[in-house]
Every structure is written in structure tokens, then in C-alpha cells.
Design a protein around this motif. Structure first.
Motif, PDB file in Angstrom:
ATOM      1  N   GLU A 189      30.960  40.446  46.663  1.00 47.50           N
ATOM      2  CA  GLU A 189      31.262  39.029  46.871  1.00 47.50           C
ATOM      3  C   GLU A 189      31.696  38.348  45.582  1.00 47.50           C
ATOM      4  O   GLU A 189      32.589  37.491  45.591  1.00 47.50           O
ATOM      5  N   ASP A 190      31.061  38.715  44.472  1.00 49.10           N
ATOM      6  CA  ASP A 190      31.495  38.161  43.184  1.00 49.10           C
ATOM      7  C   ASP A 190      32.916  38.597  42.870  1.00 49.10           C
ATOM      8  O   ASP A 190      33.745  37.799  42.398  1.00 49.10           O
ATOM      9  N   LEU A 191      33.210  39.855  43.117  1.00 51.99           N
ATOM     10  CA  LEU A 191      34.563  40.357  42.872  1.00 51.99           C
ATOM     11  C   LEU A 191      35.576  39.625  43.742  1.00 51.99           C
ATOM     12  O   LEU A 191      36.643  39.215  43.266  1.00 51.99           O
ATOM     13  N   ARG A 192      35.253  39.452  45.015  1.00 51.76           N
ATOM     14  CA  ARG A 192      36.176  38.757  45.925  1.00 51.76           C
ATOM     15  C   ARG A 192      36.431  37.325  45.467  1.00 51.76           C
ATOM     16  O   ARG A 192      37.561  36.834  45.532  1.00 51.76           O
ATOM     17  N   LYS A 193      35.386  36.640  45.016  1.00 55.78           N
ATOM     18  CA  LYS A 193      35.563  35.252  44.590  1.00 55.78           C
ATOM     19  C   LYS A 193      36.539  35.166  43.419  1.00 55.78           C
ATOM     20  O   LYS A 193      37.460  34.333  43.422  1.00 55.78           O
ATOM     21  N   VAL A 194      36.354  36.017  42.426  1.00 59.01           N
ATOM     22  CA  VAL A 194      37.257  35.987  41.275  1.00 59.01           C
ATOM     23  C   VAL A 194      38.659  36.430  41.678  1.00 59.01           C
ATOM     24  O   VAL A 194      39.659  35.886  41.198  1.00 59.01           O
ATOM     25  N   ALA A 195      38.749  37.398  42.570  1.00 63.41           N
ATOM     26  CA  ALA A 195      40.065  37.822  43.056  1.00 63.41           C
ATOM     27  C   ALA A 195      40.779  36.681  43.775  1.00 63.41           C
ATOM     28  O   ALA A 195      42.002  36.509  43.634  1.00 63.41           O
ATOM     29  N   HIS A 196      40.033  35.867  44.529  1.00 59.70           N
ATOM     30  CA  HIS A 196      40.643  34.717  45.199  1.00 59.70           C
ATOM     31  C   HIS A 196      41.128  33.688  44.183  1.00 59.70           C
ATOM     32  O   HIS A 196      42.211  33.104  44.341  1.00 59.70           O
TER      33      HIS A 196
END
Length: 285
Positions: free
Chosen positions: A95-102
Motif C-alpha cells: 500500500e505504501d508503494l502504491r501510494k507513492v506510485a500514484h
């Protein structure tokens, strides 16, 4: 990229020196090496660093962790300068990775950029240790997974991590899970920094063990560690010769699942390993 050298984001002098060195990539640090009152000025300095001609090492930026509330401001400051990658500290899971990717997707769309590499530091909290097998297919930007021991020690309440003598078991566990998680996700596993600065035999040993076990690169915090890391991760002449034999044997019989070389049975996993060695040799890794 074999060696990642951390450079304080508020020191143009250290950046200029590091840029002329042998590191394959620099990590311009906006996190631990910059005090809170100096964050804004460091963002401007890092922007200036990123504007230099890109003839030297790749330039990554370590932003502040998501729980600080500073990550988005960091990205807003550096993305117009097109860093080669973003280092995400204290990444606790997908989820942390997805947030930064967004976040990155928005900046990339606005600025007309290609997807930006993310090197996630995935072992800095106790919670992160339980998620390292979950990164496969999360986002195309994930380039690598790095482990670290300093913040993890604080999260666990450990009195020490054993960095000077050989990491204690909780930290070896984090190291090994990072390696396996990166392999499962198909990204580059990156070994942590060597905390012993003056005894080069320690960084030589750590780098050799990391390369032996499957890591693809190592982070460093002092320029004098770079040469040892580069040497450890560069394919040897013997490895290149072996890899060429393997590839030649399979090329001679494309339908073969197994070939015999120097009295040993060589199969498809060996062929994949040989291709990695040759690719590293061709890149100069």
C-alpha cells in the motif's frame, strides 16, 4: 548499477565530489541526513544537483517517509528535475508503494515523464518484515528492494544490531526476506550499507557475501567503500567464460533442456544465470 552512494541533500560540496567518483548511482538524501528546519533548502539544493549534465552516475532521491507528511512536498520539488529514481524509506508494504506510485503517476503525466524507478527500503519497521513477499506485480515502477538495520533496531527495541561484528539474527532475517522478496517480485535486491568505515575488509566481506547470496547491488555511505563494492559485484573472467560456454552450448542445441559442460549437467536455470552474468559484463557492472 552495483553501488549506491548516499549523499546528504544539503551538501553541494559532497555531491560534486561523489559525482566525480566511481559509484554507479548516487542517492541524494532528503531524509535522515537533513534536519527538519533545513528540509526546504535541501529540496532546492537537490533540484540544483539534478540539473547537472547526466554524464556521470544515476541520480536517485531519497524522500522522507510517508508517515512524516513530507513525501509529497519532496516529490513536488524534485520531479520537475527528472531524477533517475526515487528511494522510498520505511516502506511497510504494497500500500505504501502504491501510494507513492500514484503520486509519481500524477507528476509524470503533468510533466510528460516516463515511469520513474522506485527503490523501496522495506525492512525499517517491524511491520514491514511481514510484507516482503507481497510486492510482485504491485507497480511497474518498483525497480529494487533494499534492506536496512538501523531503523529496524529502533522499531524492535533492540540494544544493537551487530553491524560491526556480523548482524544478529533479527537483522539477518530481514536481510534474507528482502532478498527472497525481491526475487519473488522480479526486482533487484540491494544490500544495506556497511557501518564500519575504516576497516575495508568488513565492506569487502559484506559485499562478497551479498553478491554470493544473490543481491544485485549494495548501498554505501562513504566514497572509499565504492571500489570494494564495485569489485565484488563485477563478473569475474572465470564467470564470464563459464557463462559464454553455457550460452554457446544451448545455442548449438536450442531444443535441449539439459547440456553437458566440463563433466557437469547444466539446465535452464543455469542458462538464465549465464544470461544475467553476460548482461552485467556488457553493462560494465
Amino acid at each position: 548499477m552495483r553501488s549506491f552512494l548516499f549523499v546528504p541533500g544539503d551538501s553541494r560540496k559532497k555531491f560534486d565530489k561523489a559525482r566525480d567518483g566511481e559509484a554507479d548511482a548516487l542517492i541524494l538524501d532528503l531524509e535522515d541526513s537533513v534536519a527538519l528546519p533545513a528540509k526546504d533548502a535541501a529540496r532546492e539544493t537537490v533540484g540544483d544537483m539534478l540539473d547537472v549534465p547526466r554524464a556521470g552516475p544515476r541520480l536517485f532521491v531519497r524522500v522522507n517517509a510517508l508517515d512524516t507528511g513530507l513525501t509529497l512536498a519532496d516529490l513536488a520539488a524534485v520531479m520537475p528535475h527528472q531524477p533517475d529514481g526515487i528511494v522510498l524509506p520505511k516502506c511497510e508494504g504494497p500500500e505504501d508503494l502504491r501510494k507513492v506510485a500514484h503520486y509519481l503517476a500524477a507528476f509524470e503525466a503533468a510533466l510528460g515523464l516516463e515511469p520513474t524507478r522506485i527503490l523501496a527500503i522495506v525492512t525499517e519497521t517491524a511491520a514491514s518484515v511481514f510484507t516482503m513477499g507481497q510486492y510482485a506485480g504491485v507497480d511497474e515502477r518498483l525497480w529494487g528492494m533494499m534492506w536496512g538495520a538501523e531503523d529496524l533496531a529502533a522499531s524492535l527495541g533492540a540494544r544493537e544490531n551487530g553491524a560491526k561484528q556480523g548482524y544478529h539474527e533479527p537483522f539477518r532475517l530481514a536481510r534474507n526476506l528482502c532478498l527472497a522478496g525481491a526475487a519473488a517480485a522480479g526486482v533487484v535486491p540491494v544490500d544495506t550499507i556497511c557501518a564500519v568505515l575504516d576497516d575495508l575488509s568488513v565492506v569487502e566481506r559484506e559485499a562478497a557475501e551479498a553478491r554470493r547470496d544473490g543481491f544485485g547491488a549494495k548501498a554505501v555511505i562513504h566514497p572509499k567503500h565504492v571500489a570494494a563494492v564495485n569489485a565484488a559485484f563485477a563478473p569475474t573472467e572465470a564467470e564470464v567464460a563459464w557463462a559464454q560456454k553455457v550460452l554457446d552450448a544451448f545455442a548449438a542445441d536450442p531444443s535441449a533442456g539439459v547440456v553437458r559442460i566440463d563433466g557437469q549437467m547444466i539446465d535452464k536455470p543455469h542458462e538464465r544465470a549465464a544470461r544475467k552474468i553476460m548482461a552485467a559484463a556488457e553493462r560494465g557492472d
